[in-house]
Every structure is written in structure tokens, then in C-alpha cells.
Design an enzyme around this catalytic site. Structure first.
Site, PDB file in Angstrom:
ATOM      1  N   HIS A  71       0.819  -1.215   0.000  1.00  0.00           N
ATOM      2  CA  HIS A  71       0.000   0.000   0.000  1.00  0.00           C
ATOM      3  C   HIS A  71       0.854   1.267   0.000  1.00  0.00           C
ATOM      4  CE1 HIS A  71      -3.557  -2.471   1.805  1.00  0.00           C
ATOM      5  NE2 HIS A  71      -3.341  -2.709   0.539  1.00  0.00           N
ATOM      6  N   CYS A  78       6.509  25.624  -3.815  1.00  0.00           N
ATOM      7  CA  CYS A  78       5.828  26.348  -4.896  1.00  0.00           C
ATOM      8  C   CYS A  78       4.519  26.972  -4.424  1.00  0.00           C
ATOM      9  CB  CYS A  78       5.573  25.425  -6.088  1.00  0.00           C
ATOM     10  SG  CYS A  78       4.231  24.220  -5.832  1.00  0.00           S
ATOM     11  N   GLY A 105      -1.024 -10.280  12.246  1.00  0.00           N
ATOM     12  CA  GLY A 105      -1.790  -9.063  12.460  1.00  0.00           C
ATOM     13  C   GLY A 105      -2.665  -8.626  11.311  1.00  0.00           C
TER      14      GLY A 105
END
Length: 259
Positions: A126, A159, A197
Site C-alpha cells: 500500500h 511552490c 496481524g
């Protein structure tokens, strides 16, 4: 079953799992939010999870981020506010890697705790908070540069843009092709696949144990609570990873010394 019998049963399974791992030539560890919860990082699901407090579509989707990046960064502040550190489970996994047992760690977590514990081969399905990119000018930042800016949420690029997006997978985005391909390759070629887990409800990552099983690997799961997939595993342990994994690593080391 009495408490004493449950303890004896757990000790027996720990020894059996350690014996399996000590004979393994290519073990893979797959981790989810449960291992990080023991470091104080909130889980996402369940009654006390972050999704009970935050709207997932607002704070963790591509559309939500583009509409309101501040909401995402407020969410991240909650996620990292405890300055969490690796726990004994992370260190035990790193020790198994040093012993030559674990070839890679596949994680659904974005907290970088495995790397901080010493694991060198980590596949982040992820993504990670380690790198942040400005969607306006393309400048990239290291997490250490962005973390101090969270006091004035959201952080602002040089920026002037507030569209600073970390290299994590949002809802609406595919998993990184390279990371998933590497994960599938390891799952297909390993001889032991251990889940730590994870309740195995987030797909396609949750398919990986079954890819490993189809290829003949021994399956192990260690989770705080029973999961819907326990019946498919060869060894099932329920309890805190921070308590159980160090005992497994110690037993593995003992078996290797005797060999």
C-alpha cells in the site's frame, strides 16, 4: 478448556511453528494493521478503528484528496501523533530475516516500522509515507522534511501548493504493479507463509496466503482475534504478536543451534 490448558496448547503450537520455520528455506511474513496497533498506531476497522472516526472516502480516496488535502493531512496527524516505534514483533521478524529464514516481509502498512526494526527486504503493498510528491510542480520530499510542517496543516510545497501527496495507495488507486508482482512471486515460491496481524479482508492482498497454499507452502497465522480464514491455515495462533513472535524467534534460533 482451562487457562492452563490453553497456555500449554499455545506453547506447543509455538514450538511446532518454530520447528517449521527452522527447516524453511524461503519463508515469507505478511503483516497487517494488527502488528502496528501494538506500537500505538490505530487500526482502521472495528469499533475503535480510524474509519469509525473519519470518513474514508473523504480522507483516503483520490477524489477526497483532490477536493480537500487538509482532511487527509489531519488524518495523518492522528496516525503518527504517538511517535510510534517498532515493537518486539517487528524486531523478531527482523531477527528471523538475519537468521536466513525470512526472505521478505510483505506489508499492508505504510508506517515504515519494519525497516526501522532492521528488516531489509520489505514489499510495501500500500505504499509508504517515506516519500511525498507535489502534484503541482513535481518536487519530492522525504518524510522527515514534511513531518515538522504538520503543525500548520496541511503542509505546503515550496511552490505554494497544498497538494503534497505521499507515495501511498489511496482508495480508487491500484496497488503498485511492481510490488504486487514481487509479492505474488514470493508467495508462489515460498515454503512457509506466515500472516501476522491481519484479518485478511482487504483484497487483492488477502489472496496471497492462498497463492502460497496452492504452491504447497505451509500456512501460519498469528492474529489477536480469530479470522474467517483460520480454517485454511496449518497453524493458528491467537494473541499479541509482540508476545508470541519473540518466543518463536528464540525457539527457531535454538533449533538452528542444535542442527
Amino acid at each position: 478448556m482451562t487457562v492452563d490448558k490453553l497456555k500449554k496448547q499455545l506453547i506447543t503450537v509455538i514450538e511446532e511453528v518454530a520447528r517449521v520455520l527452522s527447516r524453511s528455506k524461503h519463508a515469507v511474513v505478511f503483516t497487517g494493521a494488527g502488528i502496528s496497533a501494538e506500537s500505538g498506531i490505530p487500526t482502521f476497522r472495528g469499533s475503535g478503528g480510524l474509519w469509525a472516526k473519519y470518513n474514508a472516502e473523504e480522507v483516503a480516496s483520490v477524489d477526497g484528496f483532490m477536493k480537500n488535502p487538509k482532511a487527509f493531512w489531519e488524518f495523518i496527524k492522528e496516525l503518527v501523533k504517538n511517535k510510534s516505534k517498532p515493537n518486539s514483533a517487528h524486531y523478531a521478524i527482523a531477527e528471523l530475516e538475519k537468521l536466513g529464514i525470512v526472505r521478505t516481509v510483505i506489508t499492508q502498512n505504510i508506517d515504515m516500522l519494519h525497516q526501522r526494526a532492521g528488516s531489509e527486504e520489505v514489499i510495501e503493498l500500500h505504499g509508504s509515507m517515506s516519500t511525498i510528491k507535489c502534484l503541482e510542480c513535481g518536487k519530492t520530499y522525504d518524510w522527515k522534511e514534511i513531518e515538522p510542517k504538520l503543525t500548520d496543516c496541511p503542509p505546503v510545497c515550496e511552490c505554494g501548493s497544498t497538494y503534497l501527496k505521499p507515495a501511498v495507495v489511496f482508495f480508487g488507486e491500484p496497488l503498485p504493479e511492481d510490488a504486487m508482482a514481487r509479492a505474488v512471486k514470493h508467495a508462489s515460491s515460498c515454503d512457509t507463509f506466515m500472516v501476522v496481524g491481519s484479518s485478511l479482508v482487504v483484497y487483492p492482498a488477502a489472496y496471497l496466503p492462498f497463492v502460497a497454499k496452492k504452491s504447497g507452502a505451509t500456512l501460519i497465522i498469528l492474529n489477536a482475534e480469530p479470522t474467517h480464514a483460520d480454517e485454511y491455515f496449518d497453524y493458528v495462533l491467537h494473541g499479541k504478536a509482540g508476545d508470541i513472535l519473540p518466543r518463536i524467534a528464540e525457539a527457531v534460533s535454538r533449533f538452528l543451534t542444535r542442527a
